[in-house]
Design a protein around this motif. Structure first.
Motif, PDB file in Angstrom:
ATOM      1  N   VAL A 288       0.839  -1.205   0.000  1.00  0.00           N
ATOM      2  CA  VAL A 288       0.000   0.000   0.000  1.00  0.00           C
ATOM      3  C   VAL A 288       0.873   1.253   0.000  1.00  0.00           C
ATOM      4  CG1 VAL A 288      -1.630   1.338   1.411  1.00  0.00           C
ATOM      5  CG2 VAL A 288      -2.022  -1.092   1.024  1.00  0.00           C
ATOM      6  N   VAL A 289       1.933   1.246   0.803  1.00  0.00           N
ATOM      7  CA  VAL A 289       2.841   2.403   0.856  1.00  0.00           C
ATOM      8  C   VAL A 289       3.507   2.616  -0.503  1.00  0.00           C
ATOM      9  CG1 VAL A 289       5.008   3.240   1.852  1.00  0.00           C
ATOM     10  CG2 VAL A 289       3.220   2.359   3.335  1.00  0.00           C
TER      11      VAL A 289
ATOM     12  N   VAL B 183       1.108  17.924 -11.390  1.00  0.00           N
ATOM     13  CA  VAL B 183       0.892  19.306 -10.957  1.00  0.00           C
ATOM     14  C   VAL B 183       2.090  20.167 -11.361  1.00  0.00           C
ATOM     15  CG1 VAL B 183       0.743  20.798  -8.913  1.00  0.00           C
ATOM     16  CG2 VAL B 183      -0.679  18.758  -9.059  1.00  0.00           C
ATOM     17  N   ALA B 184       3.297  19.627 -11.191  1.00  0.00           N
ATOM     18  CA  ALA B 184       4.503  20.371 -11.551  1.00  0.00           C
ATOM     19  C   ALA B 184       4.572  20.633 -13.052  1.00  0.00           C
ATOM     20  CB  ALA B 184       5.740  19.605 -11.093  1.00  0.00           C
TER      21      ALA B 184
ATOM     22  N   ILE C   5       8.342  15.595  -3.436  1.00  0.00           N
ATOM     23  CA  ILE C   5       8.295  14.127  -3.470  1.00  0.00           C
ATOM     24  C   ILE C   5       9.042  13.560  -2.270  1.00  0.00           C
ATOM     25  CG2 ILE C   5       9.082  12.101  -4.753  1.00  0.00           C
ATOM     26  CD1 ILE C   5       8.415  13.709  -7.329  1.00  0.00           C
ATOM     27  N   LYS C   6      10.150  14.175  -1.902  1.00  0.00           N
ATOM     28  CA  LYS C   6      10.905  13.732  -0.724  1.00  0.00           C
ATOM     29  C   LYS C   6      10.071  13.895   0.551  1.00  0.00           C
ATOM     30  CE  LYS C   6      15.331  14.842  -0.080  1.00  0.00           C
ATOM     31  NZ  LYS C   6      16.522  15.655   0.286  1.00  0.00           N
ATOM     32  N   TYR C   7       9.367  15.018   0.677  1.00  0.00           N
ATOM     33  CA  TYR C   7       8.500  15.238   1.846  1.00  0.00           C
ATOM     34  C   TYR C   7       7.411  14.169   1.926  1.00  0.00           C
ATOM     35  CZ  TYR C   7      10.461  19.969   2.291  1.00  0.00           C
ATOM     36  OH  TYR C   7      11.272  21.041   2.450  1.00  0.00           O
ATOM     37  N   ILE C   8       6.838  13.832   0.790  1.00  0.00           N
ATOM     38  CA  ILE C   8       5.790  12.803   0.767  1.00  0.00           C
ATOM     39  C   ILE C   8       6.369  11.456   1.173  1.00  0.00           C
ATOM     40  CG2 ILE C   8       4.286  11.490  -0.789  1.00  0.00           C
ATOM     41  CD1 ILE C   8       3.774  14.164  -2.258  1.00  0.00           C
TER      42      ILE C   8
ATOM     43  N   VAL D  70       1.435   6.799  -6.645  1.00  0.00           N
ATOM     44  CA  VAL D  70       0.306   7.665  -6.996  1.00  0.00           C
ATOM     45  C   VAL D  70       0.616   9.126  -6.645  1.00  0.00           C
ATOM     46  CG1 VAL D  70      -2.097   8.206  -6.400  1.00  0.00           C
ATOM     47  CG2 VAL D  70      -1.429   5.851  -6.864  1.00  0.00           C
ATOM     48  N   PHE D  71       1.124   9.368  -5.425  1.00  0.00           N
ATOM     49  CA  PHE D  71       1.437  10.730  -5.014  1.00  0.00           C
ATOM     50  C   PHE D  71       2.557  11.327  -5.868  1.00  0.00           C
ATOM     51  CE2 PHE D  71      -0.223   9.799  -0.501  1.00  0.00           C
ATOM     52  CZ  PHE D  71      -1.497  10.207  -0.862  1.00  0.00           C
TER      53      PHE D  71
END
Length: 183
Positions: free
Chosen positions: A21-22, A36-37, A51-54, A28-29
């Motif tokens: 799931v992760v 968006v970018a 992406i690193k924060y996510i 997906v994120f």
């Protein structure tokens, strides 16, 4: 060793599902942030930072879920976490502005109308110097995790914290046109 795997077969299955799931959520994120970018024509460095924060957030969530799956003794874990959070709390309190700048950097990434190359005016009397037209404008050189790099008309580079960008008024004066390479 085999008996350990047999007795904990359900925990291994749940852990595997958690990892899957992760990985799916990360995929997906990551796709969503990249889309968006691309739509917003954002800098690749900014995109990779988000992406690193996510990834960090998903890792923290997965560790929390795994502690629940494996029925970690919360009394022992509680003492350990209390000690860790006490040290982290003192460090974060001392560095609160860094966290606010990182958070502001994420907000700027997703919702602000300017990007690298735009000319802006910041309504902050502490950095305000007027030119012959009666206004101070800056060209955005770079948008980082903690701050913006702004170039004054005289060539001077100004480092401006992201949290202040959200607190002060910012006007978009002119956008950068990549076709003509002009402002």
């Amino acid at each position: 060793m085999t008996t350990f795997f047999i007795h904990h077969q359900e925990e291994f299955l749940r852990s595997l599902i958690t990892f899957m799931v992760v990985l799916i959520l990360k995929f997906v994120f990551t796709k969503a942030v990249k889309k968006v970018a691309k739509l917003g024509d954002f800098n690749k460095v900014r995109t990779n930072l988000i992406i690193k924060y996510i990834s960090i957030a998903l890792t923290i969530i997965s560790v929390a879920v795994l502690t629940l799956i494996w029925s970690v003794n919360f009394k022992d874990l509680g003492a350990l976490l209390a000690s860790i959070f006490a040290v982290i709390g003192v460090a974060l309190f001392a560095q609160w502005s860094i966290l606010s700048n990182i958070t502001a950097g994420v907000i700027i990434f997703f919702s602000y109308p300017f990007k690298i190359g735009n000319t802006i005016r910041i309504f902050d009397k502490e950095i305000h110097k007027t030119d012959e037209n009666g206004e101070e404008t800056f060209v955005i050189e770079d948008i980082r995790a903690f701050h913006l790099h702004l170039r004054r008309r005289n060539g001077e580079i100004l480092t401006y914290p992201n949290s202040l960008v959200l607190q002060k008024g910012v006007a978009l004066v002119q956008t950068y046109n990549e076709d003509t390479q002009d402002l």
